[in-house]
Design an enzyme around this catalytic site. Structure first.
Site, PDB file in Angstrom:
ATOM      1  N   ASP A  25       0.885  -1.168   0.000  1.00  0.00           N
ATOM      2  CA  ASP A  25       0.000   0.000   0.000  1.00  0.00           C
ATOM      3  C   ASP A  25       0.921   1.215   0.000  1.00  0.00           C
ATOM      4  O   ASP A  25       1.535   1.542   1.018  1.00  0.00           O
ATOM      5  CB  ASP A  25      -0.885  -0.035   1.256  1.00  0.00           C
ATOM      6  CG  ASP A  25      -1.688   1.252   1.444  1.00  0.00           C
ATOM      7  OD1 ASP A  25      -1.649   2.127   0.548  1.00  0.00           O
ATOM      8  OD2 ASP A  25      -2.354   1.370   2.489  1.00  0.00           O
ATOM      9  N   LYS A  86       3.012  11.196  -3.415  1.00  0.00           N
ATOM     10  CA  LYS A  86       1.994  10.508  -4.217  1.00  0.00           C
ATOM     11  C   LYS A  86       1.136  11.499  -5.009  1.00  0.00           C
ATOM     12  O   LYS A  86       0.657  11.195  -6.097  1.00  0.00           O
ATOM     13  CB  LYS A  86       1.111   9.686  -3.277  1.00  0.00           C
ATOM     14  CG  LYS A  86       0.157   8.733  -3.963  1.00  0.00           C
ATOM     15  CD  LYS A  86      -0.517   7.855  -2.928  1.00  0.00           C
ATOM     16  CE  LYS A  86      -1.565   6.950  -3.523  1.00  0.00           C
ATOM     17  NZ  LYS A  86      -2.180   6.097  -2.473  1.00  0.00           N
ATOM     18  N   GLU A 185      -7.075   0.554  -4.789  1.00  0.00           N
ATOM     19  CA  GLU A 185      -7.131   0.496  -3.322  1.00  0.00           C
ATOM     20  C   GLU A 185      -8.482  -0.003  -2.806  1.00  0.00           C
ATOM     21  O   GLU A 185      -8.520  -0.882  -1.947  1.00  0.00           O
ATOM     22  CB  GLU A 185      -6.780   1.867  -2.729  1.00  0.00           C
ATOM     23  CG  GLU A 185      -5.298   2.185  -2.878  1.00  0.00           C
ATOM     24  CD  GLU A 185      -4.961   3.658  -2.707  1.00  0.00           C
ATOM     25  OE1 GLU A 185      -5.838   4.434  -2.267  1.00  0.00           O
ATOM     26  OE2 GLU A 185      -3.820   4.037  -3.020  1.00  0.00           O
ATOM     27  N   ASP A 207     -12.719   5.744   2.384  1.00  0.00           N
ATOM     28  CA  ASP A 207     -11.293   5.825   2.721  1.00  0.00           C
ATOM     29  C   ASP A 207     -10.932   7.248   3.109  1.00  0.00           C
ATOM     30  O   ASP A 207     -10.810   8.125   2.261  1.00  0.00           O
ATOM     31  CB  ASP A 207     -10.468   5.351   1.502  1.00  0.00           C
ATOM     32  CG  ASP A 207      -8.958   5.388   1.771  1.00  0.00           C
ATOM     33  OD1 ASP A 207      -8.529   5.953   2.799  1.00  0.00           O
ATOM     34  OD2 ASP A 207      -8.210   4.855   0.927  1.00  0.00           O
TER      35      ASP A 207
END
Ligand code: ADP
Ligand code: MG
Length: 624
Positions: A25, A86, A185, A207
């Site tokens: 992850d 990211k 994800e 999330d």
């Protein structure tokens, strides 16, 4: 999942040793690595027993530090301690303008438009920074598992586009990791909870991480997760909750003068610690050291925290409402809601999300770890550690079935996920004048080019009457029966000439390979479109070239003077050269140019053939 293909004699399904594979992850604030060991997915810990690796890389003149130490250094050395990289992945410089306010680094633009970050160790790209994080996780996995890694599944947000996914792959390659596949994800989270074992259903994945909020609606259908809709807010996360708490603290201090940057950072850190503690305690003491020896102490209790974060969490629920609407479903259609991200530890968040989706959220797996766990489970399957008995029955075509057409392109006849039995027919025609046969290649896969798909069978249809190009009507029929047997037949409709072939199913491709082929088709969608365009133009150019060459051979000496012939040959040569260069636009232009240049010749040939046709006939035959 079984698959249609020609059986491969000698392909063994003998048991093999457990193969080492990991799930990663790669998060905005934290990253994790997990692996299936003795049948269970586990998070792999670092030497100090920590699961989460802060996604921070500190660059100095002679050293690169990754993780907690880099995070610790971030307060004192913000310009060289790269966080939240990211957000930069796969982004061009001009796309970063909107983010620049949130990123403290000095950025510059490289030649290719790829933004570079200035550090004490020189300029680095987002891919390089991510690669450092991935490398750290790879080393951790190798140390813990004690063997050679076959590969990794790395997760990416469902909304990541092609460039962002490609950048993630590049980072993995740079880190010496073989990517088995990228996994969304939310899909990873659903897999972690075993939702893929259900027959079907719609699931929401909520999330809430450090800097971002993502909501995804997935539909599981016959073992395949489909992303129905995604939404969220790329600038809303736990950090915003911290800022709200920090603002409350400043209010409590009743200070009039502004705080310096370092104190500000300490303040948000204290706010964050308080917030996290309040997920399990009813109140928490906060103490802040201010410059010049001053300090502040106070208490934050759960009800106050609840009122501070409520507006922000309501915002996430508005996103959820919009996304459910985008998916074209109602909240009642949603079976489960999976909680992902550290911020969903908050009991308040769980309560509000549960009320909104009218279901108890799934929280039994650590919300920080659930994505990595799902990725590890997927990786384990992809390297073939799951016994064959786990394969599903074939009740749909797992991959599209199609036929090769001119230029090596695939014409899809039965799309993937079509329920069997099924029969579909499609008409094709000939490409050349006088063609009396054709060769058919049956392929399987999602890509546009035959060379990227799997060839299942070849057979030919021969002996139909010669006709001009495009006049023959060839009906090709694909039938898949209830046992998964594919039968392909072709018939030239005017003459009734036919041929057929039986393609026997076998079980050589596992879920892994199917998923890889599906993934590839998504990963290469843009590329395929380019390739398809290029092949199309090449086929067209070949048609023009062949037609002109045949005509010149037949009657150039009668119909063209030497200058005209030279001109046409020059244009022909030009097209031949351009065609070899592989630029679709240029080929199209050159083909057009040649056709235009040859216009007079085509006209002359037509006139000539009319004259020829009339020769020998008496004129009166053509009157009335
Ligand atoms: P990302 O996916 O963006 O890397 P994470 O999923 O790691 O982020 O989530 C980090 C966020 O979770 C931070 O804002 C952190 O404060 C928050 N968090 C972690 N533990 C708790 C907790 N016990 N209660 C509330 N928030 C928490
Ligand atoms: Mg996350």
């Amino acid at each position: 999942m079984a698959l249609l293909q020609i059986s491969e004699p000698g392909a063994s399904s003998a048991p093999h040793q457990h193969r080492l594979a990991i799930g990663i992850d790669l998060g905005t604030t934290h990253s994790l690595v997990a692996s299936v060991r003795s049948g269970r997915a586990e998070i792999l810990l670092d030497e100090s027993g920590r699961a989460m690796l802060p996604s921070v890389v500190q660059y100095s003149d002679n050293n690169i530090v990754v993780g907690q130490a880099a995070l610790d250094a971030a307060t004192e050395d913000p310009l060289n301690s790269i966080q939240s990289v990211k957000r930069l992945m796969g982004r061009a410089s001009d796309e970063l303008k909107t983010l620049s306010g949130r990123l403290p680094y000095q950025m510059s633009e490289a030649e290719a438009g790829v933004p570079l970050i200035h550090t004490a160790a020189g300029e680095v790209s987002a891919i390089q920074v991510s690669a450092e994080i991935l490398k750290q996780l790879r080393l951790r996995a190798e140390d813990t598992l004690g063997g050679e890694l076959l590969g990794a599944v790395i997760t990416v947000p469902a909304y990541f586009d092609d460039a962002q996914r490609q950048a993630t792959k590049d980072a993995a390659r740079l880190a010496g990791i073989k990517i088995l596949r990228l996994l969304n994800e939310p899909t990873a989270a659903a897999v972690a909870y075993g939702l893929d074992h259900d027959a079907e259903g719609i699931h929401a994945i909520y999330d809430l991480g450090g800097g971002t909020f993502d909501i995804s609606i997935l539909r599981l259908q016959r073992g395949v997760f489909e992303v129905m809709a995604t939404g969220g807010d790329s600038a809303l996360g736990g950090d915003d909750l911290d800022r709200a708490i920090a603002a409350w603290i400043v209010q409590q201090m009743q200070r009039t003068s502004a705080l310096d940057a370092v104190t500000e950072r300490h303040l948000t850190q204290a706010a964050r610690q308080a917030k996290e503690a309040l997920s399990t305690q009813v109140e928490v003491e906060i103490s802040i050291h201010l410059p010049a020896g001053e300090s502040w102490r106070g208490t934050l209790d759960q009800p106050t925290l609840r009122s501070l974060i409520e507006p922000l969490i309501r915002k996430t629920l508005s996103s959820c409402r919009r996304t459910v609407r985008d998916a074209g479903i109602r909240i009642d259609d949603i079976h489960d809601v999976v909680m992902v991200g550290g911020s969903t530890r908050s009991p308040d968040v769980r309560e509000w999300v549960g009320e909104f989706f009218k279901t108890e959220p799934l929280v039994s797996i650590d919300p920080d770890q659930v994505v990595a766990i799902g990725a590890a489970i997927q990786a384990d399957i992809l390297v073939g550690n799951k016994p064959d008995s786990d394969m599903l029955l074939l009740d749909v075509t797992p991959l599209s079935l199609g036929l090769e057409t001119m230029g090596g392109l695939v014409e899809r006849i039965i799309p993937r996920n079509t329920t069997i039995p099924v029969a579909r027919a499609q008409q094709f025609t000939t490409y050349k004048d006088g063609q009396t046969g054709l060769s058919l290649q049956v392929v399987q896969g999602e890509r546009d080019l035959v060379s990227d798909c799997r060839s299942l069978a070849r057979f030919s249809l021969k002996g139909f009457p010669a006709m001009v190009a495009g006049a023959a009507r060839i009906q090709v029929k694909f039938e898949v029966d209830a046992d998964g047997l594919l039968h392909v037949s072709a018939e030239e409709l005017a003459s009734g000439v036919s041929a057929s072939i039986e393609v026997k199913p076998s079980y050589g491709l596992g879920d892994g390979e199917i998923e890889r082929m599906l993934r590839d088709s998504i990963d290469h969608a843009g590329e395929d479109m380019q390739a398809r365009k290029l092949r199309g133009q090449q086929v067209e150019a070949d048609r023009v070239i062949e037609a002109l060459q045949a005509a010149l051979k037949a009657d150039a000496d009668q119909l063209l003077n030497p200058q005209e012939l030279e001109l046409l040959q020059k244009e022909l040569q030009n097209l031949l050269e351009v065609r070899a260069n592989g630029d679709a636009e240029a080929i199209q232009a050159a083909s057009k140019q040649l056709e235009k240049a040859a216009g007079f010749y085509v006209q002359r040939r037509m006139d000539n053939s009319v004259r020829k046709a009339m020769a020998g006939h008496k004129l009166d035959e053509f009157e009335n």
